[in-house]
Design a protein around this motif. Structure first.
Motif, PDB file in Angstrom:
ATOM      1  N   GLN A  78       0.812  -1.219   0.000  1.00 60.26           N
ATOM      2  CA  GLN A  78       0.000   0.000   0.000  1.00 60.26           C
ATOM      3  C   GLN A  78       0.843   1.266   0.000  1.00 60.26           C
ATOM      4  O   GLN A  78       0.422   2.297  -0.503  1.00 60.26           O
ATOM      5  CB  GLN A  78      -0.932   0.005   1.221  1.00 60.26           C
ATOM      6  CG  GLN A  78      -2.224  -0.752   0.995  1.00 60.26           C
ATOM      7  CD  GLN A  78      -3.180  -0.550   2.167  1.00 60.26           C
ATOM      8  OE1 GLN A  78      -2.761  -0.287   3.284  1.00 60.26           O
ATOM      9  NE2 GLN A  78      -4.464  -0.667   1.898  1.00 60.26           N
ATOM     10  N   GLU A  79       2.058   1.173   0.590  1.00 61.81           N
ATOM     11  CA  GLU A  79       2.867   2.385   0.675  1.00 61.81           C
ATOM     12  C   GLU A  79       3.438   2.771  -0.684  1.00 61.81           C
ATOM     13  O   GLU A  79       3.930   3.884  -0.853  1.00 61.81           O
ATOM     14  CB  GLU A  79       4.004   2.179   1.691  1.00 61.81           C
ATOM     15  CG  GLU A  79       5.099   1.210   1.267  1.00 61.81           C
ATOM     16  CD  GLU A  79       4.696  -0.262   1.475  1.00 61.81           C
ATOM     17  OE1 GLU A  79       5.519  -1.139   1.170  1.00 61.81           O
ATOM     18  OE2 GLU A  79       3.565  -0.490   1.962  1.00 61.81           O
ATOM     19  N   ARG A  80       3.375   1.878  -1.651  1.00 65.17           N
ATOM     20  CA  ARG A  80       3.919   2.157  -2.984  1.00 65.17           C
ATOM     21  C   ARG A  80       2.820   2.662  -3.898  1.00 65.17           C
ATOM     22  O   ARG A  80       1.791   2.002  -4.090  1.00 65.17           O
ATOM     23  CB  ARG A  80       4.547   0.902  -3.577  1.00 65.17           C
ATOM     24  CG  ARG A  80       5.783   0.428  -2.836  1.00 65.17           C
ATOM     25  CD  ARG A  80       6.178  -0.992  -3.239  1.00 65.17           C
ATOM     26  NE  ARG A  80       6.352  -1.102  -4.697  1.00 65.17           N
ATOM     27  CZ  ARG A  80       6.594  -2.266  -5.296  1.00 65.17           C
ATOM     28  NH1 ARG A  80       6.683  -3.381  -4.599  1.00 65.17           N
ATOM     29  NH2 ARG A  80       6.738  -2.306  -6.617  1.00 65.17           N
ATOM     30  N   ALA A  81       3.015   3.841  -4.444  1.00 68.25           N
ATOM     31  CA  ALA A  81       2.015   4.423  -5.343  1.00 68.25           C
ATOM     32  C   ALA A  81       1.830   3.539  -6.569  1.00 68.25           C
ATOM     33  O   ALA A  81       2.794   2.996  -7.110  1.00 68.25           O
ATOM     34  CB  ALA A  81       2.451   5.833  -5.755  1.00 68.25           C
ATOM     35  N   GLU A  82       0.589   3.394  -7.014  1.00 72.79           N
ATOM     36  CA  GLU A  82       0.256   2.628  -8.218  1.00 72.79           C
ATOM     37  C   GLU A  82       0.659   1.153  -8.128  1.00 72.79           C
ATOM     38  O   GLU A  82       0.789   0.474  -9.154  1.00 72.79           O
ATOM     39  CB  GLU A  82       0.928   3.255  -9.453  1.00 72.79           C
ATOM     40  CG  GLU A  82       0.452   4.658  -9.777  1.00 72.79           C
ATOM     41  CD  GLU A  82      -1.037   4.697 -10.147  1.00 72.79           C
ATOM     42  OE1 GLU A  82      -1.505   3.788 -10.846  1.00 72.79           O
ATOM     43  OE2 GLU A  82      -1.719   5.638  -9.701  1.00 72.79           O
ATOM     44  N   TYR A  83       0.817   0.656  -6.889  1.00 75.10           N
ATOM     45  CA  TYR A  83       1.224  -0.743  -6.755  1.00 75.10           C
ATOM     46  C   TYR A  83       0.139  -1.690  -7.271  1.00 75.10           C
ATOM     47  O   TYR A  83       0.439  -2.714  -7.902  1.00 75.10           O
ATOM     48  CB  TYR A  83       1.552  -1.076  -5.301  1.00 75.10           C
ATOM     49  CG  TYR A  83       2.008  -2.511  -5.115  1.00 75.10           C
ATOM     50  CD1 TYR A  83       3.221  -2.944  -5.632  1.00 75.10           C
ATOM     51  CD2 TYR A  83       1.212  -3.434  -4.430  1.00 75.10           C
ATOM     52  CE1 TYR A  83       3.652  -4.264  -5.476  1.00 75.10           C
ATOM     53  CE2 TYR A  83       1.621  -4.749  -4.274  1.00 75.10           C
ATOM     54  CZ  TYR A  83       2.843  -5.154  -4.795  1.00 75.10           C
ATOM     55  OH  TYR A  83       3.247  -6.456  -4.645  1.00 75.10           O
ATOM     56  N   GLY A  84      -1.130  -1.335  -7.023  1.00 76.17           N
ATOM     57  CA  GLY A  84      -2.233  -2.183  -7.462  1.00 76.17           C
ATOM     58  C   GLY A  84      -2.258  -2.343  -8.965  1.00 76.17           C
ATOM     59  O   GLY A  84      -2.454  -3.450  -9.486  1.00 76.17           O
ATOM     60  N   ASN A  85      -2.049  -1.242  -9.678  1.00 76.04           N
ATOM     61  CA  ASN A  85      -2.037  -1.287 -11.140  1.00 76.04           C
ATOM     62  C   ASN A  85      -0.851  -2.117 -11.645  1.00 76.04           C
ATOM     63  O   ASN A  85      -0.988  -2.907 -12.588  1.00 76.04           O
ATOM     64  CB  ASN A  85      -1.970   0.128 -11.698  1.00 76.04           C
ATOM     65  CG  ASN A  85      -2.079   0.161 -13.211  1.00 76.04           C
ATOM     66  OD1 ASN A  85      -3.059  -0.297 -13.794  1.00 76.04           O
ATOM     67  ND2 ASN A  85      -1.060   0.702 -13.857  1.00 76.04           N
ATOM     68  N   TYR A  86       0.291  -1.926 -10.997  1.00 79.38           N
ATOM     69  CA  TYR A  86       1.478  -2.713 -11.371  1.00 79.38           C
ATOM     70  C   TYR A  86       1.229  -4.202 -11.136  1.00 79.38           C
ATOM     71  O   TYR A  86       1.583  -5.046 -11.978  1.00 79.38           O
ATOM     72  CB  TYR A  86       2.691  -2.253 -10.550  1.00 79.38           C
ATOM     73  CG  TYR A  86       3.789  -3.286 -10.492  1.00 79.38           C
ATOM     74  CD1 TYR A  86       4.662  -3.477 -11.571  1.00 79.38           C
ATOM     75  CD2 TYR A  86       3.922  -4.107  -9.373  1.00 79.38           C
ATOM     76  CE1 TYR A  86       5.649  -4.445 -11.523  1.00 79.38           C
ATOM     77  CE2 TYR A  86       4.904  -5.081  -9.312  1.00 79.38           C
ATOM     78  CZ  TYR A  86       5.768  -5.255 -10.394  1.00 79.38           C
ATOM     79  OH  TYR A  86       6.739  -6.224 -10.352  1.00 79.38           O
ATOM     80  N   LEU A  87       0.598  -4.526 -10.002  1.00 84.50           N
ATOM     81  CA  LEU A  87       0.397  -5.926  -9.620  1.00 84.50           C
ATOM     82  C   LEU A  87      -0.511  -6.650 -10.611  1.00 84.50           C
ATOM     83  O   LEU A  87      -0.198  -7.758 -11.053  1.00 84.50           O
ATOM     84  CB  LEU A  87      -0.204  -5.989  -8.211  1.00 84.50           C
ATOM     85  CG  LEU A  87      -0.409  -7.383  -7.612  1.00 84.50           C
ATOM     86  CD1 LEU A  87       0.920  -8.120  -7.500  1.00 84.50           C
ATOM     87  CD2 LEU A  87      -1.078  -7.268  -6.237  1.00 84.50           C
TER      88      LEU A  87
END
Length: 339
Positions: free
Chosen positions: A49-58
């Motif tokens: 969660q602390e990483r911006a745009e992590y969900g999109n990357y994942l």
């Protein structure tokens, strides 16, 4: 050797039911698989969660790893749907074996928990196909019902938590009749629409709602030597009453209301059995003046309804405009009465 045809019929029924059950079982397992994938994606997403745009990357990374091996069913868009599926239904026990993955894809896009719950209940109760569910969503069935009814009552009726007691809980205004194939720019007569309804009776019953059964068209009444003809007669087994429909392809007048009231009175006095509820009358019209309708009917009216018909499905903007117009009319009517 002659084999009783009833035996063959029974065996065929067993085969069909078993196949349907097997298909539902496979589809449920597929939905459960997608739910489990969605849960795993969600859990991994929370770690970053602390990483911006992590969900999109994942989701992009997962799709790149899965799609070459398992096909387009695991594209980035599909993977995102799996995640959304889990977030919409976070408890596995709340998934329904009666619903297909294609139906779940329609439901998870709705957003509102109440709306999702309503369409799930209607789908299970009416055994909607994917096409039928999609059509009910696009015709804004939920919004049309709650615009004139208490939201909790609509949900309770849909879930069969309480018996249907008031016709207003299921009668829609407007009614969407795009399936009739009539062009809104063309002029046509009542008999043209009546014939189109009979031709597309299954779709019309779906639009009418729960419990309706067709009884007659052009029902002839003899009243002291005069003849009258009712356009359409239905019966609603949930309300336990006859439902008379008169079609008007022009703007509704108070004379039309008077005519329908006469038909309703006739059925109440000569057709209704003692155990049945009072007859319902619906004026299906191209246009109406709500103020004229209200003034033409008693204040405690619960048997006569006027519904406009539309020959095309609404856009979201059109629905919002209609609801705002109804709210404004209600407010103006209250102010007039209070004044």
């Amino acid at each position: 050797m002659n084999i009783d045809q009833a035996v063959i019929t029974d065996i065929k029924s067993i085969i069909v039911k078993s196949r349907e059950k097997a298909i539902r079982s496979v589809d449920y397992e597929r939905s459960l698989m997608y739910w489990q994938i969605g849960r795993r994606i969600f859990e991994e997403e929370q770690k970053g969660q602390e990483r911006a745009e992590y969900g999109n990357y994942l989701t992009k990374f997962i799709a790149e790893q899965l799609e070459p091996e398992y096909g387009s069913g695991f594209s980035k868009r599909q993977v995102e749907l799996f995640r959304q599926f889990y977030r919409t239904f976070p408890i596995a026990n709340t998934l329904y074996s009666q619903l297909s993955w294609s139906q779940y894809k329609l439901l998870i896009r709705l957003g509102s928990a109440d709306k999702i719950s309503f369409y799930i209940a209607e789908t299970i109760k009416n055994n909607y196909t994917v096409r039928q569910l999609e059509r009910q969503i696009h015709s804004n069935l939920w919004e049309r019902l709650i615009s004139k009814n208490n939201k909790e009552n609509v949900l309770s009726v849909a879930r069969s938590e309480k018996p249907l007691s008031d016709a207003s809980e299921i009668i829609k205004d407007p009614m969407y009749l795009e399936f009739l194939g009539l062009h809104r720019e063309a002029s046509y007569y009542e008999r043209n629409m009546e014939q189109a309804i009979i031709t597309h009776l299954h779709d019309f019953l779906l639009e009418m709602g729960n419990g309706f059964a067709f009884v007659a068209r052009q029902k002839r009444l003899h009243i002291e030597g005069d003849e009258f003809f009712i356009d359409l007669v239905f019966y609603n087994r949930l309300l336990q009453c006859f439902v008379i429909i008169e079609i008007k392809t022009t703007k509704l007048t108070h004379q039309d209301i008077g005519q329908l009231q006469m038909y309703v009175n006739y059925y109440d006095r000569y057709e209704k059995k003692d155990f049945e509820k009072p007859t319902i009358g619906i004026l299906l019209c191209a246009e109406k003046n709500n103020a004229v309708v209200k003034i033409s009917l008693p204040e405690d009216n619960k048997t006569i309804f006027a519904s406009e018909y539309k020959l095309y499905l609404p856009t979201e903007q059109q629905l919002i405009a209609e609801m705002e117009k109804e709210i404004a009319k209600t407010k103006d009517g209250s102010d007039l009465k209070n004044g």
